[in-house]
Each structure stands twice: as structure tokens, then as C-alpha cells.
Design an enzyme around this catalytic site. Structure first.
Site, mmCIF file in Angstrom:
data_model
loop_
_atom_site.group_PDB
_atom_site.id
_atom_site.type_symbol
_atom_site.label_atom_id
_atom_site.label_comp_id
_atom_site.label_asym_id
_atom_site.label_seq_id
_atom_site.Cartn_x
_atom_site.Cartn_y
_atom_site.Cartn_z
ATOM 1 N N GLU A 19 2.723 -7.597 8.423
ATOM 2 C CA GLU A 19 2.791 -6.177 8.512
ATOM 3 C C GLU A 19 3.672 -5.288 7.373
ATOM 4 O O GLU A 19 3.367 -4.613 6.552
ATOM 5 C CB GLU A 19 3.439 -5.628 10.096
ATOM 6 C CG GLU A 19 3.003 -4.215 10.331
ATOM 7 C CD GLU A 19 1.296 -4.000 10.285
ATOM 8 O OE1 GLU A 19 0.582 -4.832 10.584
ATOM 9 O OE2 GLU A 19 1.146 -2.844 9.773
ATOM 10 N N ASP B 91 -9.481 0.253 -25.001
ATOM 11 C CA ASP B 91 -9.842 0.352 -23.607
ATOM 12 C C ASP B 91 -9.884 1.463 -22.934
ATOM 13 O O ASP B 91 -9.572 2.416 -23.246
ATOM 14 C CB ASP B 91 -8.622 -0.570 -22.834
ATOM 15 C CG ASP B 91 -8.854 -2.132 -22.997
ATOM 16 O OD1 ASP B 91 -9.636 -2.425 -23.737
ATOM 17 O OD2 ASP B 91 -7.980 -2.880 -22.679
ATOM 18 N N PRO C 114 0.735 -1.142 0.079
ATOM 19 C CA PRO C 114 -0.030 0.072 0.201
ATOM 20 C C PRO C 114 0.867 1.278 -0.094
ATOM 21 O O PRO C 114 0.318 2.325 -0.383
ATOM 22 C CB PRO C 114 -0.674 -0.065 1.351
ATOM 23 C CG PRO C 114 -0.975 -1.551 1.761
ATOM 24 C CD PRO C 114 0.418 -2.214 1.396
ATOM 25 N N ARG D 250 -1.958 -8.548 -20.776
ATOM 26 C CA ARG D 250 -3.036 -8.327 -21.937
ATOM 27 C C ARG D 250 -2.487 -7.213 -22.730
ATOM 28 O O ARG D 250 -3.172 -7.024 -23.960
ATOM 29 C CB ARG D 250 -4.443 -7.975 -21.203
ATOM 30 C CG ARG D 250 -4.131 -6.643 -20.706
ATOM 31 C CD ARG D 250 -5.710 -6.191 -19.855
ATOM 32 N NE ARG D 250 -6.742 -6.184 -20.933
ATOM 33 C CZ ARG D 250 -7.178 -5.292 -21.614
ATOM 34 N NH1 ARG D 250 -6.306 -4.176 -21.466
ATOM 35 N NH2 ARG D 250 -8.111 -5.400 -22.345
HETATM 36 C C1 4FV Z 1 -1.318 -4.020 -1.231
HETATM 37 C C2 4FV Z 1 -1.911 -2.917 -1.965
HETATM 38 C C3 4FV Z 1 -1.702 -4.664 0.119
HETATM 39 C C4 4FV Z 1 -0.609 -5.249 3.185
HETATM 40 C C5 4FV Z 1 -0.360 -6.076 4.289
HETATM 41 C C6 4FV Z 1 -0.449 -7.053 2.333
HETATM 42 C C7 4FV Z 1 -1.178 -5.861 2.035
HETATM 43 C C8 4FV Z 1 0.357 -7.131 3.821
HETATM 44 N N1 4FV Z 1 -0.413 -4.485 -1.878
HETATM 45 N N2 4FV Z 1 -1.405 -3.109 -3.205
HETATM 46 N N3 4FV Z 1 -3.230 -2.407 -1.423
HETATM 47 N N4 4FV Z 1 -0.886 -5.453 0.621
HETATM 48 O O1 4FV Z 1 -2.854 -4.193 0.685
HETATM 49 O O2 4FV Z 1 -0.515 -3.839 -3.129
HETATM 50 O O3 4FV Z 1 1.695 -6.965 3.120
#
Ligand code: 4FV
Length: 254
Positions: A114, A167, A87, A152
Site C-alpha cells: 500500500e 524529441d 502515485p 538517454r
Molecule cells: C506508481 C506510479 C505506482 C502504488 C502501490 C506501487 C504503485 C505500490 N509509482 N508512479 N503511478 N506505484 O503506481 O510511480 O507501491
């Protein structure tokens, strides 16, 4: 194009990568995927891959030695970028998909727990990407999203070269409305222009409806795109046609 995916759950990928367009593309040799189980690089008896965070607090952290052993085994002396799904990464979009689709190989690290140890992030991660501002239980679905969106775009994967071109986002706009048989469905007809066979009129109609939809639903995208003279003219036409109610109504419909 080759994808290496480091994950704790390789079994999650068999469905999406074994069927439909992605499965066919692998059969046709247009792309290949290797899955690497991070747990195989935990050398202790219990194959531990995570540990508690220094400084205390909730959540676990991927052990740096395990991750680095896995990354170095997969990467070897390749120049393929190691992309960490998190994230905290830059939000993935069509332009990034387009850029990554030009590479011969990418290595995806699916996060879990985490986080990963910051020393791994700084020393072995080339790019961090997020699929959106929300938190998932793991990075496997994000890895599947990236492979799908990138694959794709590879020549031959969709079969009909044009369809990726039209698209949403491919030209910076949302896609136009689409219709198929029957010409009348539950009392609603297909727009006459689409039945006219007049290619230029159909092109202009599709461009206008794509601009209308983008302006009504995602005006932020218009700010990112350099509109052509034709597109600017059409957009002005749309604004004149669209009353305040019209703008509100379209938002209701989506
Ligand atoms: C995520 C996202 C995501 C966070 C904790 C997996 C999680 C654990 N990855 N984009 N949104 N990952 O939420 O890519 O590591």
C-alpha cells in the site's frame, strides 16, 4: 551517472537494463546501476518487510526499520537524493528528466504494498515522483521508466547527440512527423520539402508540423512554453489554415 535502485524484485531489471541502449551505455561506462534487495535488510528469521497498518484497513505497509536500514546502507554519507516512486508524487516529465540527468547519482526507492511508513517519507525521502495517475502493482516499472528517460539524455548514450534534442517535449513541443524510404509507400508520398535538400525549408516545415501537432493534440503544452516570434507567426498561420473539421479530423487520427 550512477543509479541505485532499492527494490524487492531486483530480477525484474535484468531485461531492460541488460539490453539495447541501456545495456550498451553501461558497457561504455556512461552510466552504472546498482540494485539493492530491500529484503536483505529484514533481519528477522522470516525476513519480513511489511506489516498491517495501524488503524486497520486493507493493504500492508513497508516496515520503517527495514526501509531505513536499506536507505542508510545505500546512501551512507552521500548527498544523492532519495527519490520515492509513488502515485502521490509529482508527475515525472521531460523537464524533470533533464534536471535529474545533471546529477552524478540518484537513489530510487521502488514502492510496493500500500505504502511506506509516513515517518520514512518525512525523514529519509528527498523527492516523490509519479509516472502517471494510475496505480501499478509495484514501483519497479516506474524506476525503469525514470532510468530510461534520464539515461538517454546523458552525453553519448544515444550516439547521435541531436536526436534527444528533437524529441517530443525537448523543446516544449510534440515531435514533427517523420518519414523514411521508400519515397512512395502504398500510394502515399513523402512531403516534397523533405526531399528538397533545402535545410532551412526543412527546418521551418518541421517546426510548423511540430506546432500543428502540439496545438491539435496537446494545446496545454503551448500554455507552458514561451513561443518565439517565429513560432507565434507560424502558429497563427496554422490556425488560419485549420478549419474546425481539420482540428476534429486530426484528433480522430491519433
Ligand atoms: C506508481 C506510479 C505506482 C502504488 C502501490 C506501487 C504503485 C505500490 N509509482 N508512479 N503511478 N506505484 O503506481 O510511480 O507501491
Amino acid at each position: 551517472m550512477h543509479f541505485d535502485i532499492l527494490t524487492l524484485f531486483p530480477e525484474m531489471f535484468s531485461g531492460p537494463f541488460g539490453t539495447s541502449i541501456l545495456g550498451k551505455a553501461q558497457e561504455n561506462g556512461l552510466l552504472s546501476v546498482d540494485l539493492w534487495n530491500i529484503r536483505d535488510y529484514a533481519i528477522d528469521k522470516h525476513r519480513v518487510v511489511d506489516d498491517t497498518p495501524y488503524g486497520g484497513g486493507a493493504g500492508m505497509v513497508f516496515k520503517p526499520d527495514v526501509l531505513v536500514r536499506a536507505i542508510e546502507e545505500v546512501k551512507k554519507d552521500s548527498s544523492a537524493p532519495v527519490i520515492y516512486l509513488t502515485p502521490q508524487g509529482k508527475v515525472f516529465n521531460q523537464q524533470i528528466a533533464q534536471e535529474l540527468s545533471t546529477l552524478p547519482r540518484i537513489i530510487l526507492l521502488s514502492g510496493h504494498y500500500e505504502e511506506i511508513d509516513e515517518r520514512v517519507r518525512r525523514g529519509w525521502i528527498d523527492q516523490e515522483l509519479s509516472i502517471g495517475d494510475y496505480v501499478l502493482t509495484g514501483g519497479e516499472l516506474p524506476a525503469m521508466v525514470l532510468v530510461d528517460a534520464i539515461a538517454r539524455l546523458l552525453p553519448g548514450v544515444l550516439g547521435d547527440e541531436d536526436s534527444a534534442e528533437q524529441d517530443s517535449f525537448s523543446n516544449g513541443l510534440l515531435d514533427c512527423p517523420h518519414y523514411t524510404r521508400p519515397a512512395q509507400f502504398r500510394g502515399v508520398s513523402v512531403p516534397d520539402v523533405l526531399l528538397s535538400g533545402h535545410h532551412e525549408k526543412i527546418r521551418v516545415w518541421r517546426l510548423k508540423e511540430a506546432l500543428r501537432r502540439t496545438w491539435l493534440r496537446r494545446p496545454d503544452l503551448l500554455g507552458l512554453k514561451e513561443l518565439s516570434a517565429e513560432e507565434n507567426l507560424i502558429l497563427e498561420e496554422i490556425k488560419k489554415e485549420t478549419s474546425v473539421e481539420g482540428r476534429f479530423k486530426d484528433n480522430e487520427s491519433n
